[in-house]
Design a protein around this motif. Sequence first.
Motif, PDB file in Angstrom:
ATOM      1  N   THR A  93      17.577  40.629  73.211  1.00  0.00           N
ATOM      2  CA  THR A  93      16.265  40.920  72.639  1.00  0.00           C
ATOM      3  C   THR A  93      15.902  42.385  72.859  1.00  0.00           C
ATOM      4  OG1 THR A  93      15.220  40.244  74.705  1.00  0.00           O
ATOM      5  CG2 THR A  93      15.483  38.558  72.997  1.00  0.00           C
TER       6      THR A  93
ATOM      7  N   PRO B  14      17.000  47.098  66.916  1.00  0.00           N
ATOM      8  CA  PRO B  14      15.710  46.574  66.463  1.00  0.00           C
ATOM      9  C   PRO B  14      15.091  47.452  65.364  1.00  0.00           C
ATOM     10  CG  PRO B  14      15.678  47.096  68.819  1.00  0.00           C
ATOM     11  CD  PRO B  14      16.949  47.625  68.254  1.00  0.00           C
TER      12      PRO B  14
ATOM     13  N   LEU C  54       5.770  47.288  66.988  1.00  0.00           N
ATOM     14  CA  LEU C  54       6.479  46.022  67.125  1.00  0.00           C
ATOM     15  C   LEU C  54       7.957  46.272  66.878  1.00  0.00           C
ATOM     16  CD1 LEU C  54       6.138  42.920  67.491  1.00  0.00           C
ATOM     17  CD2 LEU C  54       6.076  42.768  64.994  1.00  0.00           C
TER      18      LEU C  54
ATOM     19  N   SER D  85      11.643  44.489  66.723  1.00  0.00           N
ATOM     20  CA  SER D  85      12.151  43.141  66.507  1.00  0.00           C
ATOM     21  C   SER D  85      13.570  43.192  65.977  1.00  0.00           C
ATOM     22  CB  SER D  85      11.253  42.387  65.516  1.00  0.00           C
ATOM     23  OG  SER D  85      11.240  43.031  64.260  1.00  0.00           O
ATOM     24  N   ASN D  86      14.351  42.192  66.394  1.00  0.00           N
ATOM     25  CA  ASN D  86      15.643  41.885  65.786  1.00  0.00           C
ATOM     26  C   ASN D  86      15.765  40.375  65.714  1.00  0.00           C
ATOM     27  OD1 ASN D  86      16.279  41.096  68.375  1.00  0.00           O
ATOM     28  ND2 ASN D  86      17.746  42.761  68.764  1.00  0.00           N
TER      29      ASN D  86
ATOM     30  N   SER E 290      11.256  39.689  69.525  1.00  0.00           N
ATOM     31  CA  SER E 290      10.433  40.876  69.278  1.00  0.00           C
ATOM     32  C   SER E 290       9.628  41.196  70.530  1.00  0.00           C
ATOM     33  CB  SER E 290       9.498  40.644  68.090  1.00  0.00           C
ATOM     34  OG  SER E 290       8.606  39.588  68.351  1.00  0.00           O
TER      35      SER E 290
ATOM     36  N   ARG F 291       6.236  44.170  71.739  1.00  0.00           N
ATOM     37  CA  ARG F 291       5.327  45.190  71.236  1.00  0.00           C
ATOM     38  C   ARG F 291       4.720  45.990  72.363  1.00  0.00           C
ATOM     39  NH1 ARG F 291      -0.223  42.711  68.691  1.00  0.00           N
ATOM     40  NH2 ARG F 291      -1.256  42.090  70.647  1.00  0.00           N
TER      41      ARG F 291
END
Length: 1393
Positions: A414, A447, A488, A490-491, A495, A497
């Motif tokens: 993550t 990400p 933010l 994300s992948n 995610s 933030r």
Amino acid sequence: MRRLAARGAAGDAGEVAAPAADSTHCAQGRSPSPPRLVTSSGIYSDAGMSGTDQSRPRTTQWWQEISCWLGPFSSRSFVCFLPFFSPRLIDVCAIWDTGVLPPTADWKGASSGVAGARLNEAETLSSIQEAQLERLEVATPCGPGSRERGPVLRMARQQLPPWVHAAILLCLLSLGRAIEIPMDPSIQNELSQPPTITKQSVKDHIVDPRDNILIECEAKGNPAPSFHWTRNSRFFNIAKDPRVSMKRRSGTLVIDFRSGGRPEEYEGEYQCFARNKFGTALSNRIRLQVSKSPLWPKENLDPVVVQEGAPLTLQCNPPPGLPSPVIFWMSSTMDPITQDKRVSQGHNGDLYFSNVMLQDMQTDYSCNARFHFTHTIQQKNAFTLKVLTNHPHNDSSLRNHPDMYSARGVAERTPSFMYPQGTASSQMVLRGMDLLLECIASGVPTPDIAWYKKGGDLPSDKAKFENFNKALRITNVSEEDSGEYFCLASNKMGSIRHTISVRVKAAPYWLDEPKNLILAPGEDGRLVCRASGNPKPTIQWMVNGEPLQSAPPNPNREVAGDTIIFRDTQISSRAVYQCNTSNEHGYLLANAFVSVLDVPPRMLSPRNQLIRVILYNRTRLDCPFFGSPIPTLRWFKNGQGSNLDGGNYHVYENGSLEIKMIHKEDQGIYTCVATNILGKAENQVRLEVKDPTRIFRMPEDQVAKRGTTVQLECRVKHDPSLKLTVSWLKDDEPLYIGNRMKKEDDSLTIFGVAERDQGSYTCVASTELDQDLAKAYLTVLGRPDRPRDLELTDLAERSVRLTWIPGDDNNSPITDYVVQFEEDQFQPGVWHDHSKFPGSVNSAVLQLSPYVNYQFRVIAINEVGSSHPSLPSERYRTSGAPPESNPADVKGEGTRKNNMEITWTPMNATSAFGPNLRYIVKWRRRETRESWNNVTVWGSRYVVGQTPVYVPYEIRVQAENDFGKGPEPDTVIGYSGEDLPSAPRRFRVRQPNLETINLEWDHPEHPNGILTGYTLRYVAFNGTKVGKQIVENFSPNQTKFTVQRADPVSRYRFTLSARTQVGSGEAVTEESPAPPNEATPTAAPPTLPPTTVGTVSSTDATVTAATTEATTVPIIPTVAPATIATTTVATTTTTTAATTTTTTEGPPTTTTGTKIHESAPDEQSIWNVTVLPNSKWANITWKHNFGPGTDFVVEYIDSNHTKKSVPVKAQAQPVQLTDLYPGMTYTLRVYSRDNEGISSTVITFMTSTAYTNNQADIATQGWFIGLMCAIALLVLILLIVCFIKRSRGGKYPVREKKDVPLGPEDPKEEDGSFDYSDEDNKPLQGSQTSLDGTIKQQESDDSLVDYGEGGEGQFNEDGSFIGQYTVKKDKEETEGNESSEATSPVNAIYSLA
């Protein structure tokens, strides 16, 4: 106290004159006397309203309240202009001492239309012409106990009418106005003026240590100011430092290091002072800093070892420079580092790897710093990466793998933030600066970053994303940009933030910057200094560079926070004031001087100006002036005494006179007069009115095809005294008139219109004063642009989808698309049409053939034409397959008598279906059971040898490629080669009568091929005389022929042969029977061959045209018919006569007529119808036994079944049909008009073809016509000469005397010449007297025989006359003895000689 005259837009206003209301009135509880209200309709006083409106309120009470409330200002003159005196609607323009109160409409019931318009017009005037004095916005209570009376006064104010409150408000708002000094150099140089800073260095002044230091400070003033400096708030003695100097007539410091010294020694805070006798102005505090570019500290960097897929940060840590350096990363070989969303540089200069891959160790990484002032780049020692991996081989094919990380054994994880750390942070930014927020995250896969603002949207007009969305920049930040932002990351694994709290602070910024204040003596004014910031800035006032608290006291000056109020200013009040406002983030410093002027009126414009203006326009006559106190300006026209104001005229504060609508009667001389207490000045302006420029015929919108000619009209009417210029614009830009364009006074012509000519065309008709515009749009219909971006999708074995983007249709809708293809095997480079689609389609499924390497292109079509082909698509090859068809057009024909050539149309690339296309050719004789012969051929023909003559064969041709054979082919019948045919059989010649000869024959026994026809050659002969040979060609089915004899005596020899495609075969010859009585030949027309009419046998389908061969000696028949006009053939009503055209080598002859031979019947009938046709007409005759006066009808039908009829009287024969067509067959009959049942037999005839002769008709040749005209002209000239000679009379001169003696009857002259007389009693020689006594001419009036030697004229063999004439001329002429010359042309010719 001096009273300042008012200037302004008074309109129809009356004047309210207020007496002075000083403080004693208020102190004694008395109010000043009320004013008189003067308007155009009457005078209003405190005693009551006079004029037409008695309902208006009294003025005494409210005037007392106003004067007391105004307090110290009531001593000034107070003038209000009231255009209409109404408690509800009022337009007030009040002038108080020096200023004009502009009208406003902020009160209930106030008029806003006129006042607003005048206010806007007044505000648009130039600053030079709007010299106004500022007024104070304060009020002092009246008399003692004023503080206690304040509420009472406020109550009294509340009782005033609404419009009075508006007037008071307007008066107070005008206190800030002041005089502005014009930019006229003469005035600037004459007037005294405190110093003003005009140029200075920036507050943070960074200099290059290699250059001299320059600190700028320039100022203006009158007298010119002097300068001095402070450094770090202490006096900077320039004279003590040899390196420091000051520029001449300037305060700019120059610090020179050419002789040595360190620039760092002069760092500090500098401030410039500009001073003259009226005050001192200050510059900003300038912080001087020397640029620094320190070297990178030396360090040894160990290789960085990192596991593949792990995050990595390479720190730059550049040395602190001034200003900060620009950072960028490169390899040690100076190759830039490729950056993307995985590898990127942060705002702090560090290089971030969201995850490290094996390919990252292929290079090293070096941080570079570029310093602005020194223009140097410093490089840090390079980092070397060592990547630990589970997949040591760096396979480049895995870079674009959709699951690259798992393919390399990298564990997915993550996202986590590399910068900033944690989940929240804060950031402060100053107002007006750029806000940069940055979020860099690690993770596998890399990400994606997205930005949001809590509670709102990002400002789209100021926000932009940088560094692959890792940075958010908001430009020109304001207070509303504060708040919470979050990024933010994300992948596919999750995610995370980070929240950033943004606080916006502000350095001080101006709300109301103080302006220079110029007053007249005794006037009031104010300086206002308002600023804002976060935190709120403090304000400090200074005068001449010293704090206001430490300055000498001034009773005319009062400080009220951010405002300094001046009352009753005098010359001694002149000074320069500084306002310094500051907070923790910065400061602002402003200079504003107070100047007191006492100047009489002066005109600023040239004298006696000429102003030309267009009829019905609005114009303004400017009269710029200056004076202190501000003068009053009045306008007059043509020396008249009344002031121009109101109605069509309007006077502005700056003195300009506006005429709202110009008429012819407004032409004249206008005088403006400026007056104040120090004097007056005037100027004149001459106004001329001109007719407007108008385009009365404007260009119209047009639509034209490419290549045509377009004309745009533009006809103009203008004042003849003005110079007219007509120009053209295209798309609002000046039009370049090239070779394809022609510009005239009233039009623009474009030849060969092209696509680039499309656009708007504007005709601009202009003079020195005005212009008129007319616009039209030209739409050019052109061929469409080529389609683009061809893409192949949905790839299948036998189909593919082709998609394209249409090009511009160039104003003509696209109707069709043509898809073409090209293959590179059979016909490379040749494009073939594949399919056609409607213009609304831009994607289509194309059906393909196997084993073709396709390449496609698209052509767009509209009404104008076709586009250029699109760029080719990528190639697509289909898989192979056996052929699905066989070659077409299979034929077997012999080229020689012993072979047969088999040919076919070769198959193209789309039907080959595979490589090595070849053909299997099979053949065998027809109707035999022999085996098939076969051969494999790669071409398109094969020749079978050693074949019998003209034998049928069965033929098959089958296609084959490497994938297999095609379908079973069809069988085609072919023939081997032909040979010459044998002779026709049973050739028979019969002569039933003396007029016709019948020929019959049978087909050859051995045709040896396909019969193409028969050739008949025949010739007439009589003894040893032979006529011209005639050739007739017949169709292969014709076996009969009839010859019409030209004479009944001659015999005929016939030769007949059959023809195949090889040629004519063996011939058979027969002769016609001999006539019973053959006579001796006599002369006859040699050029009339026998005319023939061929009859078609039962199997005959066509009759071919005859040709002519060479002729022998023409036959001369014994008996020549008197007329041979028609060729007749006896037919029945059921037989159609087929006319055959016969051609000889002499003059061409055709069948010229048709006649029906019938015997005369006993009852009424019509017979013997004869037709004499030509190419376009025919003469019709017939016989009948009807009574006189019987009417007939000739009815004829052409081969197109068009029926026509001609009514005929009985005696009107022959009848001519004139509307016939050459070479057409007609059927004709004649019947009785009274009884249609009585009709002739139906006959058929054909008109001849249009006459064409290889030898042109001599009568139509140009040389022949010219020759005839020349001969006619010569004859006419000779006749004219003869008539002239005859009228004058004369003698024929003779070349020599005759040797023979003259007869007694010959008149003789002594000189040997003959005298011819035209008298009646002297007949000419060679004539004889008739029985009645008249002269009878035997041969000619002037025979050549009469002038020959002897009795007969002598002639040569060619018939030319060889007699001689004498040339001796008469030497004496006897009056009355002259005789007329003969009128013979021959005589005339010799008389001319």
